[in-house]
Design a protein around this motif. Sequence first.
Motif, PDB file in Angstrom:
ATOM      1  N   THR A  69       0.862  -1.183   0.000  1.00 54.12           N
ATOM      2  CA  THR A  69       0.000   0.000   0.000  1.00 54.12           C
ATOM      3  C   THR A  69       0.899   1.233   0.000  1.00 54.12           C
ATOM      4  N   PHE A 120      -5.667   4.558 -11.085  1.00 53.14           N
ATOM      5  CA  PHE A 120      -6.384   3.317 -11.384  1.00 53.14           C
ATOM      6  C   PHE A 120      -5.547   2.388 -12.261  1.00 53.14           C
ATOM      7  N   SER A 123      -3.859   0.617  -9.212  1.00 54.65           N
ATOM      8  CA  SER A 123      -4.632   0.294  -8.008  1.00 54.65           C
ATOM      9  C   SER A 123      -6.101   0.110  -8.379  1.00 54.65           C
ATOM     10  N   ASP A 124      -6.761  -0.869  -7.761  1.00 60.11           N
ATOM     11  CA  ASP A 124      -8.179  -1.118  -8.053  1.00 60.11           C
ATOM     12  C   ASP A 124      -9.094  -0.190  -7.257  1.00 60.11           C
ATOM     13  N   GLU A 125      -8.538   0.537  -6.325  1.00 56.42           N
ATOM     14  CA  GLU A 125      -9.332   1.459  -5.533  1.00 56.42           C
ATOM     15  C   GLU A 125      -8.443   2.622  -5.103  1.00 56.42           C
ATOM     16  N   GLN A 144     -13.922   3.890  -7.332  1.00 58.85           N
ATOM     17  CA  GLN A 144     -13.858   2.532  -7.867  1.00 58.85           C
ATOM     18  C   GLN A 144     -13.735   2.599  -9.395  1.00 58.85           C
ATOM     19  N   ARG A 167      -3.646   0.749  -3.030  1.00 59.98           N
ATOM     20  CA  ARG A 167      -3.300  -0.654  -2.767  1.00 59.98           C
ATOM     21  C   ARG A 167      -2.913  -1.307  -4.087  1.00 59.98           C
ATOM     22  N   CYS A 168      -1.846  -2.092  -4.047  1.00 59.07           N
ATOM     23  CA  CYS A 168      -1.271  -2.665  -5.268  1.00 59.07           C
ATOM     24  C   CYS A 168      -2.297  -3.481  -6.051  1.00 59.07           C
ATOM     25  N   LYS A 169      -2.382  -3.201  -7.314  1.00 59.99           N
ATOM     26  CA  LYS A 169      -3.249  -3.920  -8.241  1.00 59.99           C
ATOM     27  C   LYS A 169      -2.481  -5.128  -8.783  1.00 59.99           C
ATOM     28  N   THR A 170      -3.159  -6.240  -8.981  1.00 57.61           N
ATOM     29  CA  THR A 170      -2.501  -7.438  -9.519  1.00 57.61           C
ATOM     30  C   THR A 170      -1.815  -7.112 -10.851  1.00 57.61           C
ATOM     31  N   SER A 172       0.808  -5.112 -11.013  1.00 57.44           N
ATOM     32  CA  SER A 172       1.493  -3.813 -10.866  1.00 57.44           C
ATOM     33  C   SER A 172       2.540  -3.834  -9.762  1.00 57.44           C
TER      34      SER A 172
END
Length: 609
Positions: A69, A120, A123-125, A144, A167-170, A172
């Motif tokens: 994060t 985005f 991060s997904d959020e 979102q 928060r780390c996005k898959t 990334s």
Amino acid sequence: MSNQNNYRFQVNLSGMINILSNHLYSNPRVFLREVMQNAVDAITARNQLETDYQGKVHIELAGSGANSTLIIEDNGVGLTEEDIHEFLAQIGQSSKRGEAAFTGETTFIGRFGIGLLSCFMVSDEIVMVTRSAKGGPTLEWRGQPDGTYSIRTLETDLSAGTKVYLRCKTGSEMYYEPQELERGLYYYGALLPYPITFNDGTSSKVINDYRPVWIQEPDLARSNREEVLQYGERLMGEQFRDFIPLRTASGRTGGIAYVLPYAVNLNAKRSHQVYLKYMLVSDKAENILPDWAFFVKCLIWTDELQPTASREHFYENERLEEVRDELGEAIRSELMRMADYDPDRLQHIIQLHALSMKALATEDAEFYRIVHRWLPFETTYGRRTLGEMLKEHDHIHYTLTLDEYRQIIHVASAQSLLVVNGGYIYDAELMALLPEVNAQVVTERLLPEDVSMSFTDLTPQERKEYYEKTRLADMALQRFRCQIQLKRFKPSELPALFTLSKESSDLRSLEAAKEVSTDTLSSILGSLGSTMQQSAYSTLYLNLDNPVVGRIFQPGSEEMMQVAIEMLYVNSLMMGHYPMNKQEMAVLNQGILRFIEWGLSAGGKGDSL
């Protein structure tokens, strides 16, 4: 007790994210620039409200890998709920209000209200906690990627400012690596005027811990030479040995032009690092300097140019044109200053970057006048500077093309005639302009046929002796519209020299085009060429001092006369780098076969010549 309300972005957000990642931004790493830009703009806005205020940005990495994060915190002006709805929900809106936010000047870096959405990509959020310096509650905003966002009021009474949580996005994970983050933060924020602190969970450091004094006053760079060179290596990854300070008349754009330590091609891609209000906008800016200045790589900072939506380039407008001209003038003035106070330094730059210097000299007669003696040229005396040539010659010949130079180089060299090869870009133009900047010199274009003026004519007895052979040789080349001239000239190793009149050159070009044209166009070209047939004759000068030519013109060589002359003709074409037509190629191939046959039939008994 906190309450929460849900809302929807006024845009197709999934489509917008696709545009951001695949079209607008060059690399997902730019999210670091966007969040830092928002933080710096918030600090700038609070500076306008308060005195005795110190802005700062703190960035912290928690966790590792897929559980990472990133927290970006500033103590800037913060946002009210009204600000959130206006500037985060309506893409294209900006906290830099009004039309001027997009087309005019502003003290802020960001303009388009899309910066935060770049997060985005990694991060997904997006979670943002903010409190306005103007008063009001602490607010939490959650965005979102499906196009929805929520706002809730927190009971916690935080200090004014903003925190952004990513928060780390898959997929990334690499953008959350501590070393990658530190490099990216320095890459974009090295020149920022507010401290950027980075904590990776194990240690904390100020990213932009040192900001040189010459950032504000580029002229001070001259007295901090080693520091400037080291700074350039750190930011641009190259070891430079020289530089030129840059500054516009208004002082709103400045920088350092680092002289490249290696020669570059005219078509080399020009790329400079440009900072808008000390935030890196682009490391590939190509239109910030004049075209001739391709021998430098620049660090440039500005607060007056208008960025595009991606903030990676600038709009090509009148302001950019003015800045470009002024930066070019700064480089030109420094080079001219070197001519008076540090000529050895200027000479070194010219030797390494002669092409750039010549490009500038063609545009600027005063610059040419000052530096012309150091400019190098290829000549029949070898590579020489104009200064070296002018010590011994006040009349300099030059060719217009490389092919012209190749045709005469052997003859001119043998006769100690100084000729400049004008076939390289800018060289012929500079030769033509030279008398305008140095009244003591005369320059003259030299054509291949002009070289023949120095050939030695045959004596009346020799003309009589060789008359019949000359006539036969002339007849052998009639179908090529080429006439024979028998002369004596140096070097004796050169058997023949082919020269073209303008009409003959034009006719050869027409015939070459005719061979590869359609029937209709070929017919038109044939009609044009027919009007030039009578006057379009070339000349083949045969050197009687050459042993091969001497043997051809001796009695008893009649059998091989035509083939030998034709072979000398095509050989001269090749030496002069003239493209050969189909008929001439056939003569070359047939002549080679004829000589092989004669050699085999002679059987070691001698040859016919």
